[in-house]
Motif scaffolding. Sequence first.
Motif, PDB file in Angstrom:
ATOM      1  N   PRO A  51       0.816  -1.208   0.000  1.00 52.21           N
ATOM      2  CA  PRO A  51       0.000   0.000   0.000  1.00 52.21           C
ATOM      3  C   PRO A  51       0.854   1.265   0.000  1.00 52.21           C
ATOM      4  O   PRO A  51       1.875   1.325   0.673  1.00 52.21           O
ATOM      5  CB  PRO A  51      -0.817  -0.114   1.295  1.00 52.21           C
ATOM      6  N   ASN A  52       0.439   2.227  -0.791  1.00 52.96           N
ATOM      7  CA  ASN A  52       1.078   3.534  -0.862  1.00 52.96           C
ATOM      8  C   ASN A  52       2.529   3.509  -1.342  1.00 52.96           C
ATOM      9  O   ASN A  52       3.253   4.460  -1.145  1.00 52.96           O
ATOM     10  CB  ASN A  52       1.014   4.254   0.498  1.00 52.96           C
ATOM     11  N   LEU A  53       2.959   2.417  -1.958  1.00 52.03           N
ATOM     12  CA  LEU A  53       4.323   2.331  -2.463  1.00 52.03           C
ATOM     13  C   LEU A  53       4.387   3.023  -3.813  1.00 52.03           C
ATOM     14  O   LEU A  53       3.686   2.641  -4.748  1.00 52.03           O
ATOM     15  CB  LEU A  53       4.760   0.872  -2.585  1.00 52.03           C
ATOM     16  N   SER A  54       5.234   4.027  -3.908  1.00 54.85           N
ATOM     17  CA  SER A  54       5.348   4.812  -5.124  1.00 54.85           C
ATOM     18  C   SER A  54       6.422   4.235  -6.041  1.00 54.85           C
ATOM     19  O   SER A  54       7.535   3.958  -5.602  1.00 54.85           O
ATOM     20  CB  SER A  54       5.687   6.258  -4.753  1.00 54.85           C
ATOM     21  N   VAL A  55       6.073   4.034  -7.316  1.00 49.97           N
ATOM     22  CA  VAL A  55       7.006   3.594  -8.345  1.00 49.97           C
ATOM     23  C   VAL A  55       6.746   4.474  -9.569  1.00 49.97           C
ATOM     24  O   VAL A  55       5.981   4.109 -10.458  1.00 49.97           O
ATOM     25  CB  VAL A  55       6.819   2.094  -8.687  1.00 49.97           C
ATOM     26  N   PRO A  56       7.353   5.669  -9.615  1.00 49.52           N
ATOM     27  CA  PRO A  56       7.084   6.587 -10.726  1.00 49.52           C
ATOM     28  C   PRO A  56       7.389   5.968 -12.090  1.00 49.52           C
ATOM     29  O   PRO A  56       8.433   5.350 -12.285  1.00 49.52           O
ATOM     30  CB  PRO A  56       8.021   7.769 -10.440  1.00 49.52           C
ATOM     31  N   ASP A  57       6.448   6.150 -13.029  1.00 42.93           N
ATOM     32  CA  ASP A  57       6.551   5.554 -14.365  1.00 42.93           C
ATOM     33  C   ASP A  57       7.700   6.105 -15.202  1.00 42.93           C
ATOM     34  O   ASP A  57       8.222   5.411 -16.065  1.00 42.93           O
ATOM     35  CB  ASP A  57       5.255   5.785 -15.155  1.00 42.93           C
ATOM     36  N   HIS A  58       8.089   7.368 -14.977  1.00 40.26           N
ATOM     37  CA  HIS A  58       9.100   7.988 -15.845  1.00 40.26           C
ATOM     38  C   HIS A  58      10.528   7.576 -15.503  1.00 40.26           C
ATOM     39  O   HIS A  58      11.463   7.943 -16.211  1.00 40.26           O
ATOM     40  CB  HIS A  58       8.971   9.516 -15.789  1.00 40.26           C
ATOM     41  N   LEU A  59      10.704   6.796 -14.441  1.00 38.43           N
ATOM     42  CA  LEU A  59      12.037   6.363 -14.023  1.00 38.43           C
ATOM     43  C   LEU A  59      12.302   4.927 -14.443  1.00 38.43           C
ATOM     44  O   LEU A  59      11.373   4.172 -14.712  1.00 38.43           O
ATOM     45  CB  LEU A  59      12.177   6.479 -12.497  1.00 38.43           C
ATOM     46  N   SER A  60      13.574   4.548 -14.484  1.00 43.53           N
ATOM     47  CA  SER A  60      13.986   3.162 -14.684  1.00 43.53           C
ATOM     48  C   SER A  60      14.530   2.661 -13.351  1.00 43.53           C
ATOM     49  O   SER A  60      14.909   3.450 -12.489  1.00 43.53           O
ATOM     50  CB  SER A  60      15.066   3.087 -15.758  1.00 43.53           C
ATOM     51  N   TYR A  61      14.605   1.334 -13.206  1.00 42.82           N
ATOM     52  CA  TYR A  61      14.954   0.748 -11.915  1.00 42.82           C
ATOM     53  C   TYR A  61      15.920  -0.414 -12.065  1.00 42.82           C
ATOM     54  O   TYR A  61      15.975  -1.051 -13.113  1.00 42.82           O
ATOM     55  CB  TYR A  61      13.674   0.234 -11.215  1.00 42.82           C
ATOM     56  N   SER A  62      16.645  -0.697 -10.976  1.00 39.37           N
ATOM     57  CA  SER A  62      17.480  -1.894 -10.936  1.00 39.37           C
ATOM     58  C   SER A  62      16.856  -2.862  -9.941  1.00 39.37           C
ATOM     59  O   SER A  62      16.057  -2.468  -9.083  1.00 39.37           O
ATOM     60  CB  SER A  62      18.905  -1.547 -10.490  1.00 39.37           C
ATOM     61  N   GLU A  63      17.244  -4.123 -10.041  1.00 41.29           N
ATOM     62  CA  GLU A  63      16.761  -5.118  -9.082  1.00 41.29           C
ATOM     63  C   GLU A  63      17.296  -4.851  -7.681  1.00 41.29           C
ATOM     64  O   GLU A  63      16.791  -5.400  -6.708  1.00 41.29           O
ATOM     65  CB  GLU A  63      17.135  -6.527  -9.549  1.00 41.29           C
ATOM     66  N   ASP A  64      18.319  -3.994  -7.588  1.00 46.83           N
ATOM     67  CA  ASP A  64      18.904  -3.632  -6.293  1.00 46.83           C
ATOM     68  C   ASP A  64      18.237  -2.394  -5.692  1.00 46.83           C
ATOM     69  O   ASP A  64      18.805  -1.751  -4.802  1.00 46.83           O
ATOM     70  CB  ASP A  64      20.410  -3.399  -6.451  1.00 46.83           C
TER      71      ASP A  64
END
Length: 133
Positions: free
Chosen positions: A9-22
């Motif tokens: 809940p309420n976890l933000s993952v902005p779409d315009h960014l890229s991410y690593s598994e770390d």
Amino acid sequence: MSENTPQAPNLSVPDHLSYSEDHVWVDTSVSPAVLGITEYAAEQLGDLVFVDLPETDTEVQAGDEPIELESAKAISTMVIPVSGTIKYVNQAVSDDPEVINSDPYGEGWIVKIELDDDEPELLTAENYAEIVK
């Protein structure tokens, strides 16, 4: 668990960014690219009390761990998911590490890196959200 388990809940993952598994986010839409730790990582670490930043003009390779993050719960390192040269460090997070907890995708950025590779292999927001849900 059912297949319909919602993400935290309420976890933000902005779409315009890229991410690593770390659990590092990368904004490659600007140059130099901006990096920080995700909201998920900040929550897992708890309230940060110390951030050890590298010197500017330090060359890093994907997989390097030049940044130490310390909380009351743990000491962790930030795994850099891209190769390049660190051009800026966010002195504000060194002076007040809790800014990472309160605004991980904004004022809590950690370093800006001039990338060696224009196309680093990173996860989309959707792929990263699947990992942390």
